[in-house]
Scaffold this motif. Structure first.
Motif, PDB file in Angstrom:
ATOM      1  N   LEU A   1       0.823  -1.105   0.202  1.00  0.00           N
ATOM      2  CA  LEU A   1       0.093   0.059  -0.027  1.00  0.00           C
ATOM      3  C   LEU A   1       0.883   1.318   0.011  1.00  0.00           C
ATOM      4  O   LEU A   1       0.550   2.119  -0.827  1.00  0.00           O
ATOM      5  CB  LEU A   1      -0.799  -0.010   1.183  1.00  0.00           C
ATOM      6  N   LEU A   2       1.729   1.180   0.847  1.00  0.00           N
ATOM      7  CA  LEU A   2       2.843   2.377   0.922  1.00  0.00           C
ATOM      8  C   LEU A   2       3.709   2.548  -0.389  1.00  0.00           C
ATOM      9  O   LEU A   2       3.678   3.868  -0.918  1.00  0.00           O
ATOM     10  CB  LEU A   2       3.593   2.207   2.123  1.00  0.00           C
ATOM     11  N   ASP A   3       4.070   1.526  -0.959  1.00  0.00           N
ATOM     12  CA  ASP A   3       4.768   1.497  -2.156  1.00  0.00           C
ATOM     13  C   ASP A   3       3.944   1.959  -3.467  1.00  0.00           C
ATOM     14  O   ASP A   3       4.405   2.863  -4.132  1.00  0.00           O
ATOM     15  CB  ASP A   3       5.498   0.377  -2.474  1.00  0.00           C
ATOM     16  N   THR A   4       2.757   1.507  -3.471  1.00  0.00           N
ATOM     17  CA  THR A   4       2.044   1.981  -4.446  1.00  0.00           C
ATOM     18  C   THR A   4       1.563   3.392  -4.658  1.00  0.00           C
ATOM     19  O   THR A   4       1.573   4.190  -5.450  1.00  0.00           O
ATOM     20  CB  THR A   4       0.777   1.000  -4.427  1.00  0.00           C
ATOM     21  N   SER A   5       1.240   3.899  -3.296  1.00  0.00           N
ATOM     22  CA  SER A   5       0.742   5.130  -3.103  1.00  0.00           C
ATOM     23  C   SER A   5       2.055   6.303  -3.223  1.00  0.00           C
ATOM     24  O   SER A   5       1.645   7.153  -4.077  1.00  0.00           O
ATOM     25  CB  SER A   5      -0.045   5.765  -1.781  1.00  0.00           C
ATOM     26  N   LEU A   6       3.085   6.004  -2.958  1.00  0.00           N
ATOM     27  CA  LEU A   6       4.008   6.765  -3.062  1.00  0.00           C
ATOM     28  C   LEU A   6       4.634   6.764  -4.448  1.00  0.00           C
ATOM     29  O   LEU A   6       4.963   7.863  -4.997  1.00  0.00           O
ATOM     30  CB  LEU A   6       5.267   6.615  -1.921  1.00  0.00           C
ATOM     31  N   THR A   7       4.668   5.483  -5.165  1.00  0.00           N
ATOM     32  CA  THR A   7       5.121   5.554  -6.521  1.00  0.00           C
ATOM     33  C   THR A   7       3.932   6.498  -7.393  1.00  0.00           C
ATOM     34  O   THR A   7       4.609   7.171  -8.393  1.00  0.00           O
ATOM     35  CB  THR A   7       5.025   4.130  -6.884  1.00  0.00           C
ATOM     36  N   ALA A   8       2.852   6.221  -7.111  1.00  0.00           N
ATOM     37  CA  ALA A   8       1.655   7.075  -7.875  1.00  0.00           C
ATOM     38  C   ALA A   8       1.591   8.590  -7.583  1.00  0.00           C
ATOM     39  O   ALA A   8       1.828   9.611  -8.529  1.00  0.00           O
ATOM     40  CB  ALA A   8       0.406   6.782  -7.399  1.00  0.00           C
ATOM     41  N   SER A   9       2.276   9.060  -6.260  1.00  0.00           N
ATOM     42  CA  SER A   9       2.499  10.504  -6.129  1.00  0.00           C
ATOM     43  C   SER A   9       3.707  11.011  -6.782  1.00  0.00           C
ATOM     44  O   SER A   9       3.591  11.830  -7.399  1.00  0.00           O
ATOM     45  CB  SER A   9       2.809  10.779  -4.693  1.00  0.00           C
ATOM     46  N   VAL A  10       4.929  10.358  -7.012  1.00  0.00           N
ATOM     47  CA  VAL A  10       6.175  10.614  -7.700  1.00  0.00           C
ATOM     48  C   VAL A  10       6.002  10.723  -9.233  1.00  0.00           C
ATOM     49  O   VAL A  10       6.070  11.752  -9.791  1.00  0.00           O
ATOM     50  CB  VAL A  10       7.400   9.797  -7.485  1.00  0.00           C
ATOM     51  N   ALA A  11       5.284   9.621  -9.566  1.00  0.00           N
ATOM     52  CA  ALA A  11       4.968   9.560 -10.951  1.00  0.00           C
ATOM     53  C   ALA A  11       4.042  10.796 -11.446  1.00  0.00           C
ATOM     54  O   ALA A  11       4.196  11.153 -12.616  1.00  0.00           O
ATOM     55  CB  ALA A  11       4.378   8.225 -11.328  1.00  0.00           C
ATOM     56  N   THR A  12       2.921  11.008 -10.564  1.00  0.00           N
ATOM     57  CA  THR A  12       2.205  12.079 -10.918  1.00  0.00           C
ATOM     58  C   THR A  12       2.979  13.581 -10.889  1.00  0.00           C
ATOM     59  O   THR A  12       2.386  14.557 -11.781  1.00  0.00           O
ATOM     60  CB  THR A  12       1.044  12.374 -10.177  1.00  0.00           C
ATOM     61  N   LEU A  13       3.932  13.713 -10.307  1.00  0.00           N
ATOM     62  CA  LEU A  13       4.739  15.094 -10.282  1.00  0.00           C
ATOM     63  C   LEU A  13       5.360  14.900 -11.522  1.00  0.00           C
ATOM     64  O   LEU A  13       5.344  16.320 -12.111  1.00  0.00           O
ATOM     65  CB  LEU A  13       5.708  14.891  -9.105  1.00  0.00           C
ATOM     66  N   LEU A  14       5.960  13.704 -12.168  1.00  0.00           N
ATOM     67  CA  LEU A  14       6.682  14.016 -13.487  1.00  0.00           C
ATOM     68  C   LEU A  14       5.513  14.324 -14.481  1.00  0.00           C
ATOM     69  O   LEU A  14       5.799  15.083 -15.404  1.00  0.00           O
ATOM     70  CB  LEU A  14       7.066  12.696 -13.647  1.00  0.00           C
ATOM     71  N   ALA A  15       4.479  13.435 -14.332  1.00  0.00           N
ATOM     72  CA  ALA A  15       3.342  13.982 -15.320  1.00  0.00           C
ATOM     73  C   ALA A  15       2.938  15.440 -15.408  1.00  0.00           C
ATOM     74  O   ALA A  15       2.499  15.828 -16.367  1.00  0.00           O
ATOM     75  CB  ALA A  15       2.078  13.181 -15.052  1.00  0.00           C
ATOM     76  N   ILE A  16       2.815  15.922 -14.161  1.00  0.00           N
ATOM     77  CA  ILE A  16       2.193  17.468 -14.301  1.00  0.00           C
ATOM     78  C   ILE A  16       3.416  18.124 -14.956  1.00  0.00           C
ATOM     79  O   ILE A  16       3.196  19.312 -15.601  1.00  0.00           O
ATOM     80  CB  ILE A  16       2.242  17.951 -12.644  1.00  0.00           C
ATOM     81  N   ALA A  17       4.864  17.985 -14.657  1.00  0.00           N
ATOM     82  CA  ALA A  17       5.837  18.453 -15.263  1.00  0.00           C
ATOM     83  C   ALA A  17       5.958  18.529 -16.873  1.00  0.00           C
ATOM     84  O   ALA A  17       5.898  19.585 -17.357  1.00  0.00           O
ATOM     85  CB  ALA A  17       7.207  18.262 -14.675  1.00  0.00           C
ATOM     86  N   VAL A  18       5.635  17.268 -17.246  1.00  0.00           N
ATOM     87  CA  VAL A  18       5.496  17.176 -18.699  1.00  0.00           C
ATOM     88  C   VAL A  18       4.467  17.886 -19.469  1.00  0.00           C
ATOM     89  O   VAL A  18       4.610  18.437 -20.402  1.00  0.00           O
ATOM     90  CB  VAL A  18       5.178  15.654 -19.155  1.00  0.00           C
ATOM     91  N   GLU A  19       3.156  18.012 -18.601  1.00  0.00           N
ATOM     92  CA  GLU A  19       2.296  18.609 -19.316  1.00  0.00           C
ATOM     93  C   GLU A  19       2.286  20.078 -19.249  1.00  0.00           C
ATOM     94  O   GLU A  19       1.942  21.093 -20.147  1.00  0.00           O
ATOM     95  CB  GLU A  19       0.815  18.050 -18.607  1.00  0.00           C
ATOM     96  N   ARG A  20       2.857  20.638 -18.082  1.00  0.00           N
ATOM     97  CA  ARG A  20       3.195  21.974 -18.218  1.00  0.00           C
ATOM     98  C   ARG A  20       4.271  22.365 -19.254  1.00  0.00           C
ATOM     99  O   ARG A  20       4.147  23.472 -19.894  1.00  0.00           O
ATOM    100  CB  ARG A  20       3.776  22.242 -16.801  1.00  0.00           C
ATOM    101  N   HIS A  21       5.230  21.496 -19.293  1.00  0.00           N
ATOM    102  CA  HIS A  21       6.068  21.585 -20.642  1.00  0.00           C
ATOM    103  C   HIS A  21       5.391  21.775 -21.787  1.00  0.00           C
ATOM    104  O   HIS A  21       5.512  22.805 -22.802  1.00  0.00           O
ATOM    105  CB  HIS A  21       7.316  20.655 -20.625  1.00  0.00           C
ATOM    106  N   ARG A  22       4.380  20.853 -22.131  1.00  0.00           N
ATOM    107  CA  ARG A  22       3.832  20.791 -23.356  1.00  0.00           C
ATOM    108  C   ARG A  22       2.959  22.154 -23.470  1.00  0.00           C
ATOM    109  O   ARG A  22       2.534  22.666 -24.632  1.00  0.00           O
ATOM    110  CB  ARG A  22       2.848  19.586 -23.416  1.00  0.00           C
TER     111      ARG A  22
END
Length: 348
Positions: free
Chosen positions: A107-128
């Protein structure tokens, strides 16, 4: 591959790794649980507020805010996972079954991974958005939905792998010290993946910064110098420093000890600090709400209405109130004129 130990107790694996399994509540355990419960409650409340604000305010029903909502959902999940951990730690750890222990950690690993991956997705969309000079509402919804699905697929994959494959139940020599049922190689890969995410975020935001700075300098050549251009650059620098600084402060200590343990550093006393560094990583789920949402003036107004229980429906406002330099969740709106005519604003 040798004998497998699926039916052994948690104490067996902790003894094998050399990690102490407390049988009674020590002052250290009480301190960690007290801090952990406090952080978990704050994470839950703040991210629930962000989700409620995005759901209730029609101005936030735009694709980029779906990513911010997904970040809040991932951090909310992280808060729940850490709360579950706090109720199953200390002396209670010894009473867990192997499956229960994998559930707690998964549970902990899944949630933290989702949080970190979303930070990257936000950065990519802002760049776009910046490079295409688009409004948030013109971002393809299908693209954002695909990003969100990809984030959770990756998170579930990394969260479930240790329980079904990437463990050390059949090879005790590969067991981690910090996470006694996980393979050391899993910890090394997880730490290196987070480092890669940071480097990608760094590259994206640096590219955004230099792109906007070039445009501002180009505008200054054709328009009489206005203090707002300097303020734009300074605000952009502040935004980038806050985003990357928050990530580094919260994640770097934990990733370093994970990597050291994954590389089997015998002389590194990773067990002395691992609980506090995990708490710091969890605190990032609270920091995200502040960095990505609470810095938005419109979001703060929505928070006030929600907290005061006045009205959830968005009142009519004049467009002039939301002119060129309004801040958006850890971002800066910048009007980029071209040929004398302003283009749509880009959120960084």
């Amino acid at each position: 591959m040798g004998q497998c130990y699926y039916n052994e107790t948690i104490g067996f694996f902790y003894n094998n790794s050399g990690k102490e399994l407390s049988l009674h509540w020590r002052p250290k355990d009480v301190l960690v649980v007290a801090l952990g419960l406090t952080v978990s409650v704050l994470v839950l409340l703040t991210n629930l507020l962000v989700i409620a604000a995005i759901a209730s305010n029609r101005r936030f029903h735009q694709p980029i805010y779906y990513l911010l909502g997904n970040l809040a959902a991932a951090d909310l999940f992280a808060g729940m996972a850490y709360l579950f951990l706090m109720f199953h730690t200390g002396p209670r750890t010894a009473r867990l079954s192997v499956k229960g222990w994998f559930l707690r950690q998964g549970l902990l690993d899944t949630s933290l991974t989702a949080s970190v991956a979303t930070l990257l997705a936000i950065a990519v969309e802002r760049h776009r958005s910046v490079m295409a000079v688009q409004l948030h509402s013109r971002l393809p919804r299908g693209r954002v939905v695909a990003l969100i699905v990809g984030v959770w697929a990756a998170a579930l994959g990394l969260g479930l792998l240790p329980a079904h494959f990437w463990h050390c139940l059949c090879d005790l020599d590969r067991c981690s010290r910090m996470v006694p049922l996980f393979s050391r190689s899993y910890l090394a890969v997880w730490a290196l993946s987070s480092l890669l995410v940071f480097l990608l975020m760094l590259a994206v935001y640096i590219r955004i910064f230099f792109y906007v700075r070039r445009r501002v300098e180009r505008m200054a050549e054709h328009v009489s110098c206005h203090p707002r251009y300097r303020e734009t650059t300074l605000s952009l620098v502040k935004t980038v420093v806050i985003i990357l600084g928050a990530f580094v402060v919260c994640w770097t200590p934990g990733q370093v000890v994970l990597l050291l343990d994954g590389l089997d550093c015998k002389s590194c006393n990773v067990l002395a600090v691992e609980k506090y560094f995990l708490l710091l990583a969890e605190a990032n789920s609270l920091v995200n709400a502040v960095v990505y949402s609470c810095r938005d003036a419109e979001m703060r107004r929505t928070f006030r209405r929600l907290l005061c229980c006045v009205c959830l429906r968005w009142p009519n406002h004049k467009p002039a109130r939301y002119a060129s330099s309004a801040r958006m969740g850890a971002s800066t709106r910048i009007m980029l004129p071209e040929n004398g005519h302003p283009l749509t604003d880009s959120t960084l």
